[in-house]
Design a protein around this motif. Sequence first.
Motif, PDB file in Angstrom:
ATOM      1  N   PRO A   1      43.059  34.406  41.463  1.00 23.94           N
ATOM      2  CA  PRO A   1      42.509  34.948  40.209  1.00 23.94           C
ATOM      3  C   PRO A   1      41.837  36.312  40.385  1.00 23.94           C
ATOM      4  O   PRO A   1      41.251  36.596  41.432  1.00 23.94           O
ATOM      5  CB  PRO A   1      41.460  33.897  39.802  1.00 23.94           C
ATOM      6  CG  PRO A   1      41.872  32.653  40.494  1.00 23.94           C
ATOM      7  CD  PRO A   1      42.530  33.076  41.772  1.00 23.94           C
ATOM      8  N   SER A   2      41.941  37.136  39.364  1.00 20.29           N
ATOM      9  CA  SER A   2      41.319  38.468  39.394  1.00 20.29           C
ATOM     10  C   SER A   2      41.203  38.980  37.970  1.00 20.29           C
ATOM     11  O   SER A   2      42.118  38.795  37.169  1.00 20.29           O
ATOM     12  CB  SER A   2      42.186  39.429  40.206  1.00 20.29           C
ATOM     13  OG  SER A   2      41.763  40.760  40.009  1.00 20.29           O
TER      14      SER A   2
ATOM     15  N   HIS B   1      38.786  43.413  51.519  1.00 17.16           N
ATOM     16  CA  HIS B   1      39.063  43.859  50.148  1.00 17.16           C
ATOM     17  C   HIS B   1      38.811  45.379  50.157  1.00 17.16           C
ATOM     18  O   HIS B   1      37.818  45.867  49.624  1.00 17.16           O
ATOM     19  CB  HIS B   1      38.127  43.135  49.180  1.00 17.16           C
ATOM     20  CG  HIS B   1      38.491  43.245  47.727  1.00 17.16           C
ATOM     21  ND1 HIS B   1      39.423  44.141  47.240  1.00 17.16           N
ATOM     22  CD2 HIS B   1      38.021  42.574  46.643  1.00 17.16           C
ATOM     23  CE1 HIS B   1      39.514  44.001  45.927  1.00 17.16           C
ATOM     24  NE2 HIS B   1      38.680  43.057  45.546  1.00 17.16           N
TER      25      HIS B   1
ATOM     26  N   PRO C   1      30.013  43.219  43.385  1.00 17.52           N
ATOM     27  CA  PRO C   1      31.467  43.394  43.178  1.00 17.52           C
ATOM     28  C   PRO C   1      31.947  42.685  41.923  1.00 17.52           C
ATOM     29  O   PRO C   1      32.998  43.027  41.395  1.00 17.52           O
ATOM     30  CB  PRO C   1      32.075  42.788  44.439  1.00 17.52           C
ATOM     31  CG  PRO C   1      31.042  41.813  44.939  1.00 17.52           C
ATOM     32  CD  PRO C   1      29.709  42.393  44.556  1.00 17.52           C
TER      33      PRO C   1
ATOM     34  N   THR D   1      40.134  43.793  39.633  1.00 21.90           N
ATOM     35  CA  THR D   1      41.057  44.470  40.545  1.00 21.90           C
ATOM     36  C   THR D   1      42.423  44.595  39.876  1.00 21.90           C
ATOM     37  O   THR D   1      43.052  45.668  39.900  1.00 21.90           O
ATOM     38  CB  THR D   1      41.157  43.691  41.865  1.00 21.90           C
ATOM     39  OG1 THR D   1      39.845  43.369  42.290  1.00 21.90           O
ATOM     40  CG2 THR D   1      41.848  44.512  42.928  1.00 21.90           C
TER      41      THR D   1
ATOM     42  N   GLN E   1      38.032  47.469  46.961  1.00 24.03           N
ATOM     43  CA  GLN E   1      36.699  47.218  46.405  1.00 24.03           C
ATOM     44  C   GLN E   1      35.678  48.083  47.152  1.00 24.03           C
ATOM     45  O   GLN E   1      34.788  48.695  46.543  1.00 24.03           O
ATOM     46  CB  GLN E   1      36.340  45.735  46.543  1.00 24.03           C
ATOM     47  CG  GLN E   1      34.913  45.399  46.109  1.00 24.03           C
ATOM     48  CD  GLN E   1      34.691  45.511  44.607  1.00 24.03           C
ATOM     49  OE1 GLN E   1      35.541  45.094  43.833  1.00 24.03           O
ATOM     50  NE2 GLN E   1      33.549  46.077  44.190  1.00 24.03           N
TER      51      GLN E   1
HETATM   52  N1   CP Z   1      35.547  42.468  42.514  1.00 21.97           N
HETATM   53  C1   CP Z   1      36.692  41.806  42.286  1.00 21.97           C
HETATM   54  O1   CP Z   1      37.541  41.742  43.163  1.00 21.97           O
HETATM   55  O2   CP Z   1      36.812  41.281  41.040  1.00 21.97           O
HETATM   56  P1   CP Z   1      38.071  40.427  40.553  1.00 21.97           P
HETATM   57  O3   CP Z   1      38.115  39.197  41.407  1.00 21.97           O
HETATM   58  O4   CP Z   1      37.815  40.154  39.115  1.00 21.97           O
HETATM   59  O5   CP Z   1      39.291  41.274  40.784  1.00 21.97           O
END
Ligand code: CP
Length: 386
Positions: free
Chosen positions: A71-72, A161, A332, A75, A164
């Motif tokens: 999930p994201s 990551h 983040p 990003t 990020q």
């Molecule tokens: N900071 C970050 O990676 O957020 P998401 O998981 O929403 O992509």
Amino acid sequence: LNRPTKAKTPELERSGRLRHVIFSGQFSVDLLEELAGVADAIRKLSKHRSGQDFLINLLHHKRAMLYFTQPSTRTFLSFMAACQILGITCNEVRDPQTSSETKGETRFDSIRMFSSYFDLIIMRSPIARLAESCAYLMNDLERSGNRSVPIVNAGSGADQHPTQALLDIYTLQRTFNFSGPNDSEHNSRFDDLRRLPGCENLSKGLAGKTYAFCGDIGRGRTVRSLALLLSNYPDVRLVFIAPNHPTLVMRDDLRQALAAKNVRFYEFDSFEQQLDGRPVIEALDALYMTRIQREHDTGDDAERYAALDFSRYCLDMDLVSRMKPYAPILHPFPRDQHFGEIPQEIDNDPRAMYFRQARNGMWIRSALLAHLFDVDGQILRYFHRE
Ligand code: CP
């Protein structure tokens, strides 16, 4: 995870430019400054129609695959927006149940298929080092005369990551790099503070500052990537504040990597432990909060957590009032509404930088794509000609 952070880094480059983006250790301070300059240019050009038209025509012949099997929100969407800014067409696979992996196809075959149709693969996976393996697969394909495309790691397990970390650094650059009142790219929230006694350190760049990370240090891939990037700046001190639990404290690989770079770092389990003769909350120049990543808990972890007082790792107005008046608060995101590491009441404090930080992701990821497709110089020339 026990490997040097610069493993095989030269294989991830071509002629002095990044070919694949896998680790934060690939970014030198010079490259970070370069990317920030391109991101600033893209941000300013995006404010008006002629700039937008210039940008959108740069890479309209390119296609990107967003392969996000974890999930994201930020990003995924900021990469998609970054592609759109530069005219790159995107497609996505987010649920492997909709791909032929359900028929037994391997991830490597999936990746090779994507490389047949697209010019770039941006991937997030729960599997540590999968992006790294895919980059080496692309290199093998290239060596054997087959089609090969760049791989961008958008988060790999608890490992790294790197993009990020790029947006975290860009946010710190915009806060701490200030070349004078005519510097239109700085963070204007702190204009008044720059003149106050005790805030002399604010405008002097990222070097020589104390950065604190709080929360799930052990499983925080954003912490790992940013700490490694910050360790490239001279005289920084890094403070890690985590509940005293083997799952949550810093892992040996990061400890060893920081020690090898002679970085001064401290491991605490409270904001009240002393640094420079005062509680650490009062001594730091920037604070990076994280959530406890409970989705990675095992049954044993949950049992042992029961004894911990997690509220000690959540900010409140009292703690914030004791921070330096310019110390940015980053996260983040997502923040965890149940854990409450940053309550909403802090959002209006001028030091609360996390929403700007997320938006900065769109600009710095645009700059990264421009670097990968070698149009960053074109952007800078156009920007400075205007
Ligand atoms: N900071 C970050 O990676 O957020 P998401 O998981 O929403 O992509």
